[in-house]
Write an enzyme that holds these catalytic residues in place. Sequence first.
Site, PDB file in Angstrom:
ATOM      1  N   ASN A  23       0.826  -1.210   0.000  1.00 24.90           N
ATOM      2  CA  ASN A  23       0.000   0.000   0.000  1.00 24.90           C
ATOM      3  C   ASN A  23       0.860   1.261   0.000  1.00 24.90           C
ATOM      4  O   ASN A  23       1.918   1.303   0.625  1.00 24.90           O
ATOM      5  CB  ASN A  23      -0.928   0.002   1.222  1.00 24.90           C
ATOM      6  CG  ASN A  23      -1.853  -1.198   1.208  1.00 24.90           C
ATOM      7  OD1 ASN A  23      -2.033  -1.853   0.178  1.00 24.90           O
ATOM      8  ND2 ASN A  23      -2.422  -1.508   2.360  1.00 24.90           N
ATOM      9  N   ASN A  35      -8.054 -12.820   4.553  1.00 19.36           N
ATOM     10  CA  ASN A  35      -8.533 -12.145   3.347  1.00 19.36           C
ATOM     11  C   ASN A  35     -10.049 -12.266   3.229  1.00 19.36           C
ATOM     12  O   ASN A  35     -10.617 -13.283   3.641  1.00 19.36           O
ATOM     13  CB  ASN A  35      -7.875 -12.813   2.118  1.00 19.36           C
ATOM     14  CG  ASN A  35      -7.403 -11.780   1.108  1.00 19.36           C
ATOM     15  OD1 ASN A  35      -6.655 -10.872   1.463  1.00 19.36           O
ATOM     16  ND2 ASN A  35      -7.853 -11.912  -0.120  1.00 19.36           N
ATOM     17  N   HIS A  58       5.999  -0.520  -2.601  1.00 17.81           N
ATOM     18  CA  HIS A  58       5.477   0.163  -3.797  1.00 17.81           C
ATOM     19  C   HIS A  58       5.487   1.680  -3.634  1.00 17.81           C
ATOM     20  O   HIS A  58       4.834   2.400  -4.406  1.00 17.81           O
ATOM     21  CB  HIS A  58       4.058  -0.319  -4.109  1.00 17.81           C
ATOM     22  CG  HIS A  58       4.006  -1.741  -4.551  1.00 17.81           C
ATOM     23  ND1 HIS A  58       2.835  -2.466  -4.578  1.00 17.81           N
ATOM     24  CD2 HIS A  58       4.969  -2.598  -4.977  1.00 17.81           C
ATOM     25  CE1 HIS A  58       3.100  -3.707  -5.004  1.00 17.81           C
ATOM     26  NE2 HIS A  58       4.375  -3.808  -5.239  1.00 17.81           N
ATOM     27  N   ASP A 104      -0.589   4.097   1.015  1.00 14.25           N
ATOM     28  CA  ASP A 104      -1.153   4.963   2.059  1.00 14.25           C
ATOM     29  C   ASP A 104      -0.288   4.883   3.315  1.00 14.25           C
ATOM     30  O   ASP A 104       0.557   3.992   3.436  1.00 14.25           O
ATOM     31  CB  ASP A 104      -2.603   4.552   2.368  1.00 14.25           C
ATOM     32  CG  ASP A 104      -2.730   3.172   3.001  1.00 14.25           C
ATOM     33  OD1 ASP A 104      -3.446   2.310   2.461  1.00 14.25           O
ATOM     34  OD2 ASP A 104      -2.083   2.938   4.061  1.00 14.25           O
TER      35      ASP A 104
HETATM   36  N1  APR Z   1     -10.726  -7.214   4.487  1.00 13.16           N
HETATM   37  C1  APR Z   1      -9.830  -8.152   4.039  1.00 13.16           C
HETATM   38  N2  APR Z   1      -9.533  -8.331   2.718  1.00 13.16           N
HETATM   39  C2  APR Z   1     -10.187  -7.542   1.843  1.00 13.16           C
HETATM   40  C3  APR Z   1     -11.137  -6.564   2.233  1.00 13.16           C
HETATM   41  C4  APR Z   1     -11.404  -6.417   3.630  1.00 13.16           C
HETATM   42  N3  APR Z   1     -12.274  -5.527   4.093  1.00 13.16           N
HETATM   43  N4  APR Z   1     -11.634  -5.943   1.102  1.00 13.16           N
HETATM   44  C5  APR Z   1     -11.006  -6.543   0.053  1.00 13.16           C
HETATM   45  N5  APR Z   1     -10.149  -7.499   0.496  1.00 13.16           N
HETATM   46  C6  APR Z   1      -9.256  -8.348  -0.302  1.00 13.16           C
HETATM   47  C7  APR Z   1      -9.875  -8.792  -1.616  1.00 13.16           C
HETATM   48  O1  APR Z   1     -10.537 -10.027  -1.451  1.00 13.16           O
HETATM   49  C8  APR Z   1      -8.649  -8.930  -2.526  1.00 13.16           C
HETATM   50  O2  APR Z   1      -8.103 -10.246  -2.434  1.00 13.16           O
HETATM   51  O3  APR Z   1      -8.143  -7.545  -0.637  1.00 13.16           O
HETATM   52  C9  APR Z   1      -7.643  -7.941  -1.914  1.00 13.16           C
HETATM   53  C10 APR Z   1      -7.413  -6.677  -2.743  1.00 13.16           C
HETATM   54  O4  APR Z   1      -6.766  -7.064  -3.919  1.00 13.16           O
HETATM   55  P1  APR Z   1      -6.247  -5.946  -4.967  1.00 13.16           P
HETATM   56  O5  APR Z   1      -7.295  -4.960  -5.202  1.00 13.16           O
HETATM   57  O6  APR Z   1      -5.703  -6.716  -6.129  1.00 13.16           O
HETATM   58  O7  APR Z   1      -5.088  -5.176  -4.173  1.00 13.16           O
HETATM   59  P2  APR Z   1      -3.587  -5.655  -3.903  1.00 13.16           P
HETATM   60  O8  APR Z   1      -3.482  -7.144  -3.805  1.00 13.16           O
HETATM   61  O9  APR Z   1      -3.075  -4.865  -2.764  1.00 13.16           O
HETATM   62  O10 APR Z   1      -2.854  -5.172  -5.251  1.00 13.16           O
HETATM   63  C11 APR Z   1      -1.462  -5.400  -5.362  1.00 13.16           C
HETATM   64  O11 APR Z   1      -1.417  -4.213  -7.434  1.00 13.16           O
HETATM   65  O12 APR Z   1      -2.296  -2.517  -8.636  1.00 13.16           O
HETATM   66  C12 APR Z   1      -1.169  -2.923  -7.983  1.00 13.16           C
HETATM   67  O13 APR Z   1       0.525  -1.634  -6.948  1.00 13.16           O
HETATM   68  C13 APR Z   1      -0.810  -1.999  -6.825  1.00 13.16           C
HETATM   69  O14 APR Z   1      -0.046  -2.587  -4.594  1.00 13.16           O
HETATM   70  C14 APR Z   1      -0.985  -2.893  -5.591  1.00 13.16           C
HETATM   71  C15 APR Z   1      -0.819  -4.284  -6.152  1.00 13.16           C
END
Ligand code: APR
Length: 234
Positions: free
Chosen positions: A88, A197, A105, A90
Amino acid sequence: MRVVVLTGAGISAESGLPTFRDADGLWEGHDPMVVARPESFAADPDLVQRFYDERRAALGRVEPNAAHLALARLEEALGDDLLVVTQNVDDLHERAGSMRVVHMHGRLRAAWCTACDTRHDWTGTLLDLPPCPGCGAERLRPDVVWFGEVPYDMDRIEAALWDCDLFVSIGTSGVVYPAAAFVQYALARGVRTVELNLDASDGSSDFHDSRRGPATELVPAWVEELLASELGQK
Ligand code: APR
């Protein structure tokens, strides 16, 4: 007991920050290949700066949630035996009190001057091309790792993965590398792996213990469990 925790956008979702790939995710409204690549920035810097200026402004309107706070509590107990590696950009981990955090990142609240190669804490906008506080050049970009760029602090991350006894993944879809490979790294070393997750991720079957639910429920419960276990006793 050395613990590495990997976090993704899911841990900040309940604070009001969109994830990337969920139904209402950022990549639903924006093409990542248009707003998150160095080539896109060269082609249309205003479009890219506007995208990150909006995200930086949104960050000012949210607060850490119970999941961020629980990890900060865990750090109080484990100290240097805990490292949070976050995908993240943030700053909610730090605002919750975590200090041992690696932003692989980059950070939304930082600007990188590509003229003098310095980085500066930044909460304002970059669209209006403010001068670099260091050299005065108008060459500031978001200090975020874009697709095709090398993530930060990989040596420190790999050393921690090599040395840990427990690997935990929270709120990530497991589709972006190298973060998505960390569980394999831990498994290859015979380390216990836990996933917290909302939905199944691409790597869920690789975890010894994969739990479903919102981070604000799963993470505090897991932290209490760990601290109550003898593993949490220093
Ligand atoms: N609590 C727990 N898990 C959650 C929640 C929640 N409230 N809301 C969503 N999720 C889970 C979803 O099920 C999903 O598996 O968080 C995950 C979010 O996945 P992505 O949107 O793909 O985000 P992320 O895995 O952090 O992306 C990785 O991709 O776009 C690039 O650089 C960007 O750091 C990012 C990287």
